[in-house]
Design an enzyme around this catalytic site. Structure first.
Site, short mmCIF file in Angstrom:
data_model
loop_
_atom_site.label_atom_id
_atom_site.label_comp_id
_atom_site.label_asym_id
_atom_site.label_seq_id
_atom_site.Cartn_x
_atom_site.Cartn_y
_atom_site.Cartn_z
N ASP A 7 122.80 89.95 73.43
CA ASP A 7 121.73 90.62 72.84
C ASP A 7 120.58 90.13 73.39
O ASP A 7 120.64 88.95 74.18
CB ASP A 7 121.85 90.14 71.36
CG ASP A 7 120.88 90.77 70.67
OD1 ASP A 7 120.53 91.90 70.54
OD2 ASP A 7 120.05 89.73 69.88
N LEU A 8 119.32 90.95 73.15
CA LEU A 8 118.26 90.42 73.66
C LEU A 8 117.04 89.75 72.97
O LEU A 8 116.95 88.29 73.04
CB LEU A 8 117.58 91.63 74.35
CG LEU A 8 115.95 91.24 75.09
CD1 LEU A 8 116.33 90.71 76.31
CD2 LEU A 8 115.56 92.80 75.41
N ASP A 9 116.71 90.38 71.94
CA ASP A 9 115.76 89.76 71.03
C ASP A 9 116.48 88.47 70.23
O ASP A 9 117.42 88.84 69.63
CB ASP A 9 115.15 90.84 70.28
CG ASP A 9 114.32 90.09 69.12
OD1 ASP A 9 113.62 89.08 69.28
OD2 ASP A 9 114.19 90.79 68.13
N THR A 15 111.18 87.86 71.36
CA THR A 15 110.56 88.97 71.03
C THR A 15 110.17 89.27 69.70
O THR A 15 109.28 90.12 69.41
CB THR A 15 110.88 90.15 71.86
OG1 THR A 15 112.22 90.19 71.79
CG2 THR A 15 110.34 90.37 73.29
N ALA A 113 119.66 96.52 70.90
CA ALA A 113 118.98 97.97 70.12
C ALA A 113 117.82 98.45 70.81
O ALA A 113 117.15 99.52 70.59
CB ALA A 113 118.85 97.50 68.61
N ASP A 168 122.10 87.09 67.62
CA ASP A 168 121.35 86.31 66.48
C ASP A 168 121.40 87.16 65.18
O ASP A 168 120.70 86.61 64.18
CB ASP A 168 119.86 86.01 67.12
CG ASP A 168 119.01 87.28 67.07
OD1 ASP A 168 119.68 88.33 67.52
OD2 ASP A 168 117.77 87.38 66.42
P1 B16 Z 1 112.35 98.70 70.42
P2 B16 Z 1 117.75 93.26 69.77
C1 B16 Z 1 116.10 94.70 68.54
O1 B16 Z 1 116.60 94.14 69.63
C2 B16 Z 1 115.16 93.89 67.84
O2 B16 Z 1 115.55 92.73 67.12
C3 B16 Z 1 114.55 94.65 66.31
O3 B16 Z 1 113.45 94.04 65.90
C4 B16 Z 1 113.61 95.95 67.38
O4 B16 Z 1 113.29 96.86 66.32
C5 B16 Z 1 114.79 96.67 68.01
O5 B16 Z 1 115.33 95.99 68.91
C6 B16 Z 1 114.20 97.98 68.63
O6 B16 Z 1 113.14 97.71 69.70
O7 B16 Z 1 111.18 98.98 69.43
O8 B16 Z 1 111.76 97.82 71.57
O9 B16 Z 1 113.36 99.77 70.93
O10 B16 Z 1 117.88 92.13 69.05
O11 B16 Z 1 118.98 94.36 69.64
O12 B16 Z 1 117.82 93.01 71.39
MG MG Z 2 118.76 90.04 68.43
#
Ligand code: B16
Ligand code: MG
Length: 208
Positions: A7-9, A15, A113, A168
């Site tokens: 996963d990223l965030d 982030t 996501a 996470d």
């Molecule tokens: P964006 P992950 C998610 O990243 C974030 O945790 C979530 O808070 C965010 O709304 C979502 O990506 C979309 O992000 O606005 O940049 O498209 O944890 O799936 O890496």
């Molecule tokens: Mg995440």
């Protein structure tokens, strides 16, 4: 062959603090104060679903044009924070872990996501480690649906059972388990109760 899907965030980079600041500003336009506690519920959730939740908490409804305008403005604000990120923002142990996996010939994928995953990995200087990137632009169903991880495994050419997911969020752990993958939680065992194992971060994994 075996593979790792990250996963990223909250796993590679924090982030979440930038998403929080940008969403908080949007909430304030409606007299709504986004708390850190509520922000937990936005982790791993798509941009559209996050805005829907915030408007719901604020008790307001808006036209679809306004909705799109808010989402666009939030993203522009979020990207202004991302713009300032660099290699120092990579969470501890992540780069060493990626290097080790590369040397061991383990497939490496991103399963996020976020629709901003590529520019973020580029800013961090680690995009070249990833054999496959599946992000918010490639999926139709959000976590806890396993789609993002299933597509990543297919693109890597690795069976789901041979994939280890690092996540996470509770939704992400659930998605990995539904896909028949091993789920490693990054965070707290009290929160990530469905994970096969939970670590505080990659330094802890490397030192086990
Ligand atoms: P964006 P992950 C998610 O990243 C974030 O945790 C979530 O808070 C965010 O709304 C979502 O990506 C979309 O992000 O606005 O940049 O498209 O944890 O799936 O890496
Ligand atoms: Mg995440």
């Amino acid at each position: 062959m075996k593979a790792y899907i990250f996963d990223l965030d909250g796993v590679i980079v924090d982030t979440a603090k930038f998403h929080f600041l940008a969403w908080k500003k949007i909430g304030e336009e409606f007299g709504f104060e986004l708390t850190h506690e509520l922000n937990e519920q936005l982790k791993g959730v798509s941009r559209v679903d996050s805005l829907t939740k915030i408007l719901g908490w604020a008790g307001v409804s808006v036209s679809s044009e306004k909705f799109d305008e808010l989402a666009t403005r939030k993203n522009a604000d979020y990207l202004s924070y991302v713009e300032k990120m660099n290699e120092n923002d990579i969470l501890p142990g992540v780069k060493t872990f990626l290097e080790k996996a590369k040397k061991e010939n383990i497939g490496i994928a991103l399963g996020s996501a976020s629709k901003n995953a590529r520019p973020i990995l580029q800013k961090l200087g680690i995009i070249s480690y990833f054999d496959v990137i599946v992000d918010g632009n490639d999926v139709t169903k959000a976590k806890p649906d396993p789609e993002v991880f299933v597509i990543a495994a297919q693109k890597l050419g690795v069976d789901n059972e041979k994939c280890v997911v690092f996540e996470d969020s509770e939704a992400g752990i659930q998605a990995a388990k539904t896909a028949g993958m091993k789920a490693i939680g990054i965070g707290s065992p009290e929160v990530l109760t469905q994970a096969d194992e939970v670590f505080s971060g990659f330094d802890a994994i490397l030192n086990q």
